[in-house]
Design a protein around this motif. Structure first.
Motif, PDB file in Angstrom:
ATOM      1  N   PHE A 185      34.267  51.057  33.743  1.00 16.39           N
ATOM      2  CA  PHE A 185      35.601  51.612  33.547  1.00 16.39           C
ATOM      3  C   PHE A 185      36.142  52.189  34.850  1.00 16.39           C
ATOM      4  CE2 PHE A 185      38.393  55.228  32.275  1.00 16.39           C
ATOM      5  CZ  PHE A 185      39.424  54.468  31.740  1.00 16.39           C
ATOM      6  N   GLY A 186      35.291  52.861  35.605  1.00 15.89           N
ATOM      7  CA  GLY A 186      35.722  53.403  36.894  1.00 15.89           C
ATOM      8  C   GLY A 186      36.214  52.312  37.823  1.00 15.89           C
ATOM      9  N   GLN A 187      35.488  51.205  37.884  1.00 14.69           N
ATOM     10  CA  GLN A 187      35.907  50.091  38.733  1.00 14.69           C
ATOM     11  C   GLN A 187      37.186  49.454  38.216  1.00 14.69           C
ATOM     12  OE1 GLN A 187      34.575  49.007  41.772  1.00 14.69           O
ATOM     13  NE2 GLN A 187      33.668  51.043  41.524  1.00 14.69           N
ATOM     14  N   GLU A 188      37.316  49.395  36.899  1.00 15.10           N
ATOM     15  CA  GLU A 188      38.547  48.869  36.294  1.00 15.10           C
ATOM     16  C   GLU A 188      39.751  49.706  36.713  1.00 15.10           C
ATOM     17  OE1 GLU A 188      40.440  49.151  31.825  1.00 15.10           O
ATOM     18  OE2 GLU A 188      38.315  48.659  31.974  1.00 15.10           O
ATOM     19  N   CYS A 189      39.592  51.014  36.673  1.00  8.83           N
ATOM     20  CA  CYS A 189      40.681  51.908  37.075  1.00  8.83           C
ATOM     21  C   CYS A 189      41.019  51.720  38.549  1.00  8.83           C
ATOM     22  CB  CYS A 189      40.297  53.362  36.812  1.00  8.83           C
ATOM     23  SG  CYS A 189      40.162  53.803  35.070  1.00  8.83           S
ATOM     24  N   MET A 190      40.000  51.606  39.397  1.00  9.94           N
ATOM     25  CA  MET A 190      40.236  51.477  40.828  1.00  9.94           C
ATOM     26  C   MET A 190      40.888  50.146  41.177  1.00  9.94           C
ATOM     27  SD  MET A 190      37.809  52.211  44.128  1.00  9.94           S
ATOM     28  CE  MET A 190      36.672  50.840  44.002  1.00  9.94           C
ATOM     29  N   GLU A 191      40.390  49.080  40.607  1.00  6.77           N
ATOM     30  CA  GLU A 191      40.887  47.750  40.967  1.00  6.77           C
ATOM     31  C   GLU A 191      42.318  47.522  40.512  1.00  6.77           C
ATOM     32  OE1 GLU A 191      37.961  45.145  39.336  1.00  6.77           O
ATOM     33  OE2 GLU A 191      36.399  45.788  40.758  1.00  6.77           O
ATOM     34  N   SER A 192      42.695  48.097  39.375  1.00 10.37           N
ATOM     35  CA  SER A 192      44.044  47.871  38.849  1.00 10.37           C
ATOM     36  C   SER A 192      45.050  48.900  39.357  1.00 10.37           C
ATOM     37  CB  SER A 192      44.026  47.913  37.315  1.00 10.37           C
ATOM     38  OG  SER A 192      43.650  49.199  36.848  1.00 10.37           O
ATOM     39  N   ALA A 193      44.569  49.921  40.068  1.00 11.87           N
ATOM     40  CA  ALA A 193      45.439  51.035  40.459  1.00 11.87           C
ATOM     41  C   ALA A 193      46.370  50.659  41.599  1.00 11.87           C
ATOM     42  CB  ALA A 193      44.591  52.225  40.871  1.00 11.87           C
TER      43      ALA A 193
END
Length: 306
Positions: A185-193
């Motif tokens: 989830f953390g990577q999902e937030c970072m990549e889409s931010a």
């Protein structure tokens, strides 16, 4: 008049308008409170200000007695949630008494129906959805329900740091999640931010929580260090970063991580940005006095700058 109580790392201190808002709550000045929130449009800044109101001890009777506008109900729910956590305290579950859990759940059961009504009336009420993530956590409604609430919110605010950070807590093993889901989830937030947003900091917070659980050895992993550096560069170190009311928390996360890694030059950048501004998270998670831990790491980092 609602009397103030002493708080460590005052989250409002860096923002004079939030100090004034809190005083308006203590003075039961509803007109001033309404005017303040009318001037906010950003969901993260609004959610932060709602939390400031919620943490005014003794404000629940005043807020409950207001005409039932959406804002008044949000603020009343926020106060009940904050009071629930005051009763529970921040200790791990094994150190919390049954009576504390009962008192906590009683407060959350006042807040939850209020928030259900708000999101039924207006499914785009993102602040109410943020608060419902808090009640889901405290009432132990489980991972699936928390994710459902987050997904409903994300339809209207896909990069809401307040909600992302709260769901990240839910995904921690201490709340029934697991490290794999948390880091994904953390990577999902970072990549889409968007660059310069707060959302990449969720990836850093995931590593911070993992460090709190496993100790210093976790932060020695090169892959972990690279991901933290990347998150900082895409968020607080990006030229477009503003951060709203959350910038002390975001810089604090990186300051603590880099200082613990021994990367004092990197940590110094964040401690310099912070000055004396502090936030309860991440410092209250440290062993001993949060203020002492903050000062010790800050002095070491700034003392190492040539």
């Amino acid at each position: 008049m609602i009397m103030p109580s002493a708080r460590r790392f005052d989250q409002a201190a860096a923002f004079p308008e939030l100090v004034e808002l809190r005083e308006s709550v203590r003075a039961a000045d509803w007109t001033a409170i309404e005017l303040f929130f009318a001037g906010l449009s950003d969901v993260d800044m609004t959610a932060f200000a709602v939390n400031v109101v919620g943490q005014v001890e003794g404000a629940e009777d005043f807020l409950a007695g207001l005409p039932p506008t959406p804002l008044a109900r949000r603020l009343h729910a926020a106060r009940r949630i904050a009071k629930a956590w005051e009763i529970r305290t921040g200790y791990r579950a094994q150190h919390v008494k049954r009576e504390q859990f009962e008192g906590m759940h009683a407060q959350l059961r006042i807040a939850e129906p209020i928030l259900i009504e708000l999101t039924a009336e207006d499914p785009s009420d993102t602040v109410a959805w943020c608060l419902r993530l808090n009640t889901a956590l405290g009432l132990q409604l489980g991972q699936s329900e928390a994710r459902r609430r987050y997904d409903r919110l994300a339809r209207f605010a896909p990069h809401c740091f307040t909600a992302q950070s709260r769901l990240a807590q839910q995904l921690c093993p201490k709340w029934g999640g697991n490290w794999e889901a948390l880091h994904a989830f953390g990577q999902e937030c970072m990549e889409s931010a968007p660059p310069g947003s707060l959302s990449p900091t969720v990836a850093a917070e995931a590593h911070l929580e993992h460090f709190f659980d496993e100790g210093d050895g976790y932060l020695r992993k090169v892959t972990v260090q690279r991901e933290i550096v990347a998150a900082a560069e895409k968020s607080v170190l990006h030229p477009d970063f503003a951060g709203g009311y959350h910038w002390p928390r975001a810089h604090g996360v990186y300051a603590l991580l880099f200082a613990t890694m021994g990367q004092h030059d990197r940590a110094a950048v964040h401690f310099t940005a912070l000055g004396d501004a502090g936030s309860e998270y991440p410092w209250q998670s440290a062993s001993g006095s949060p203020e002492s831990h903050f000062r010790t790491l800050r002095d070491k980092a700034l003392g190492g700058v040539k």
